[in-house]
Design a protein around this motif. Sequence first.
Motif, PDB file in Angstrom:
ATOM      1  N   TRP A 150      26.210 102.089  -8.945  1.00 30.03           N
ATOM      2  CA  TRP A 150      25.569 101.084 -10.163  1.00 30.03           C
ATOM      3  C   TRP A 150      24.164 102.105 -10.499  1.00 30.03           C
ATOM      4  O   TRP A 150      23.361 101.684 -12.029  1.00 30.03           O
ATOM      5  CB  TRP A 150      25.448 100.106  -9.652  1.00 30.03           C
ATOM      6  N   ALA A 151      23.657 102.502  -9.005  1.00 32.46           N
ATOM      7  CA  ALA A 151      22.317 103.699  -9.716  1.00 32.46           C
ATOM      8  C   ALA A 151      22.340 104.686 -11.022  1.00 32.46           C
ATOM      9  O   ALA A 151      21.808 105.409 -11.677  1.00 32.46           O
ATOM     10  CB  ALA A 151      21.214 103.784  -9.162  1.00 32.46           C
ATOM     11  N   ARG A 152      23.720 105.247 -11.681  1.00 34.18           N
ATOM     12  CA  ARG A 152      23.982 106.458 -11.637  1.00 34.18           C
ATOM     13  C   ARG A 152      24.486 105.902 -13.608  1.00 34.18           C
ATOM     14  O   ARG A 152      24.705 106.783 -13.919  1.00 34.18           O
ATOM     15  CB  ARG A 152      24.830 107.450 -11.012  1.00 34.18           C
ATOM     16  N   LEU A 153      25.175 104.794 -13.418  1.00 35.34           N
ATOM     17  CA  LEU A 153      25.971 103.963 -14.323  1.00 35.34           C
ATOM     18  C   LEU A 153      24.826 103.980 -15.870  1.00 35.34           C
ATOM     19  O   LEU A 153      23.953 103.922 -16.367  1.00 35.34           O
ATOM     20  CB  LEU A 153      26.724 102.917 -14.269  1.00 35.34           C
ATOM     21  N   ASN A 154      25.637 105.025 -17.031  1.00 34.80           N
ATOM     22  CA  ASN A 154      25.359 104.353 -18.306  1.00 34.80           C
ATOM     23  C   ASN A 154      26.073 103.933 -18.988  1.00 34.80           C
ATOM     24  O   ASN A 154      26.793 104.322 -19.908  1.00 34.80           O
ATOM     25  CB  ASN A 154      25.007 106.143 -18.907  1.00 34.80           C
ATOM     26  N   PRO A 155      25.165 102.237 -19.749  1.00 35.84           N
ATOM     27  CA  PRO A 155      24.392 101.920 -18.940  1.00 35.84           C
ATOM     28  C   PRO A 155      24.291 100.937 -17.766  1.00 35.84           C
ATOM     29  O   PRO A 155      25.501 100.608 -17.532  1.00 35.84           O
ATOM     30  CB  PRO A 155      24.421 100.653 -19.775  1.00 35.84           C
ATOM     31  N   PRO A 156      23.266 101.322 -17.626  1.00 36.11           N
ATOM     32  CA  PRO A 156      23.203 100.723 -15.884  1.00 36.11           C
ATOM     33  C   PRO A 156      23.677  98.895 -16.006  1.00 36.11           C
ATOM     34  O   PRO A 156      23.996  98.781 -16.915  1.00 36.11           O
ATOM     35  CB  PRO A 156      21.861 100.706 -15.732  1.00 36.11           C
ATOM     36  N   PRO A 157      23.373  98.281 -15.001  1.00 38.95           N
ATOM     37  CA  PRO A 157      24.375  96.817 -14.947  1.00 38.95           C
ATOM     38  C   PRO A 157      23.215  96.236 -16.088  1.00 38.95           C
ATOM     39  O   PRO A 157      21.974  96.946 -15.029  1.00 38.95           O
ATOM     40  CB  PRO A 157      23.681  96.231 -13.323  1.00 38.95           C
ATOM     41  N   THR A 158      23.197  94.571 -16.082  1.00 38.31           N
ATOM     42  CA  THR A 158      22.059  94.420 -17.310  1.00 38.31           C
ATOM     43  C   THR A 158      21.095  93.865 -15.870  1.00 38.31           C
ATOM     44  O   THR A 158      19.602  93.553 -15.951  1.00 38.31           O
ATOM     45  CB  THR A 158      22.414  93.373 -18.149  1.00 38.31           C
ATOM     46  N   ARG A 159      21.386  93.178 -14.317  1.00 37.35           N
ATOM     47  CA  ARG A 159      21.063  93.155 -13.917  1.00 37.35           C
ATOM     48  C   ARG A 159      20.806  93.223 -12.520  1.00 37.35           C
ATOM     49  O   ARG A 159      22.336  94.022 -12.237  1.00 37.35           O
ATOM     50  CB  ARG A 159      20.674  91.305 -13.463  1.00 37.35           C
ATOM     51  N   ARG A 160      20.571  93.504 -11.084  1.00 41.01           N
ATOM     52  CA  ARG A 160      20.676  93.614 -10.409  1.00 41.01           C
ATOM     53  C   ARG A 160      21.974  93.225  -9.800  1.00 41.01           C
ATOM     54  O   ARG A 160      22.036  91.922  -9.225  1.00 41.01           O
ATOM     55  CB  ARG A 160      20.027  93.350  -9.363  1.00 41.01           C
ATOM     56  N   ILE A 161      23.610  93.473  -9.034  1.00 42.19           N
ATOM     57  CA  ILE A 161      24.160  92.663  -9.496  1.00 42.19           C
ATOM     58  C   ILE A 161      24.716  92.420  -7.967  1.00 42.19           C
ATOM     59  O   ILE A 161      24.402  92.992  -7.334  1.00 42.19           O
ATOM     60  CB  ILE A 161      25.855  92.677  -9.000  1.00 42.19           C
ATOM     61  N   PRO A 162      24.527  90.816  -7.388  1.00 43.82           N
ATOM     62  CA  PRO A 162      24.820  89.827  -6.465  1.00 43.82           C
ATOM     63  C   PRO A 162      26.149  90.821  -5.426  1.00 43.82           C
ATOM     64  O   PRO A 162      26.950  90.850  -6.286  1.00 43.82           O
ATOM     65  CB  PRO A 162      24.555  88.346  -6.832  1.00 43.82           C
TER      66      PRO A 162
END
Length: 265
Positions: A150-162
């Motif tokens: 999740w920290a390396r994806l482009n684009p990243p998640p829109t929020r900290r995914i619960p």
Amino acid sequence: MTAEHRPVRIGVQIQPQHATYEKFRDTAAALEVLGVDVLFNWDHFFPLRGEPNGLHFESWTMLAALAEQTSRVEIGALVNCNSYRNANLQADMARTIDHISAKGGQGRFIFGTGSGWFERDYDEYGYEFGTAGSRLDALARDLPVIEDRWARLNPPPTRRIPVLIGGGGEKKTLRIVAQHADIWHSFSDAATLERKLGILAEHGRAVGRDTTQIEISTEIGNRSLDEVEQQYALGASLFTVGISGPDYDISRVKDWLAWRDEKNR
């Protein structure tokens, strides 16, 4: 509602068994209009009850459709089976559904996950069933991989995914919960929940985590109002109702929504 207690939320698990996709879709729409907070499905390949070869649909593709079809409710699986998909792929799928659900704002996807248990799924789809311990070890191994991806994806998640973790094993599962979960789905009655919350706190101290930060989720099932109130008094705040096809009776959901609104005044 006390200052210390999280707002009560009501989730509905629309079990994707014995119903057409159209019925599932229309039920989800009706529940969003009613005001439920979270819509869940489950991650299995065959019905868990009733006719074993009855109608059934796959979890993640349905969640992507729900992300597009809904606008307010959070969505997720209760729960995803970690064994069925590569950890990095799970992270990418979750990030993508997060973006589909955002619609100009923050995403609404909850990454609900667990170690898996339904042996028929494994046997018929060619996965190694292993043991309960080996499946939990895999979950413990894969969650850091998912979080790193999740920290390396482009684009990243829109929020900290619960991250929601389902299960109640005291040695392994609750330690994984203490390390990674934002939400713990307990499946427990009140007496068991009270005891396991103490064990969860012990795991939290061992890994350096304040487990009061974790939202407590539990199934309403056939429990009485008094039993649900006991769970609420222990700190549970996300309560789930399960409904199954072919008809998806949502009548009792209205009563629990009224209870939620009373608690949240």
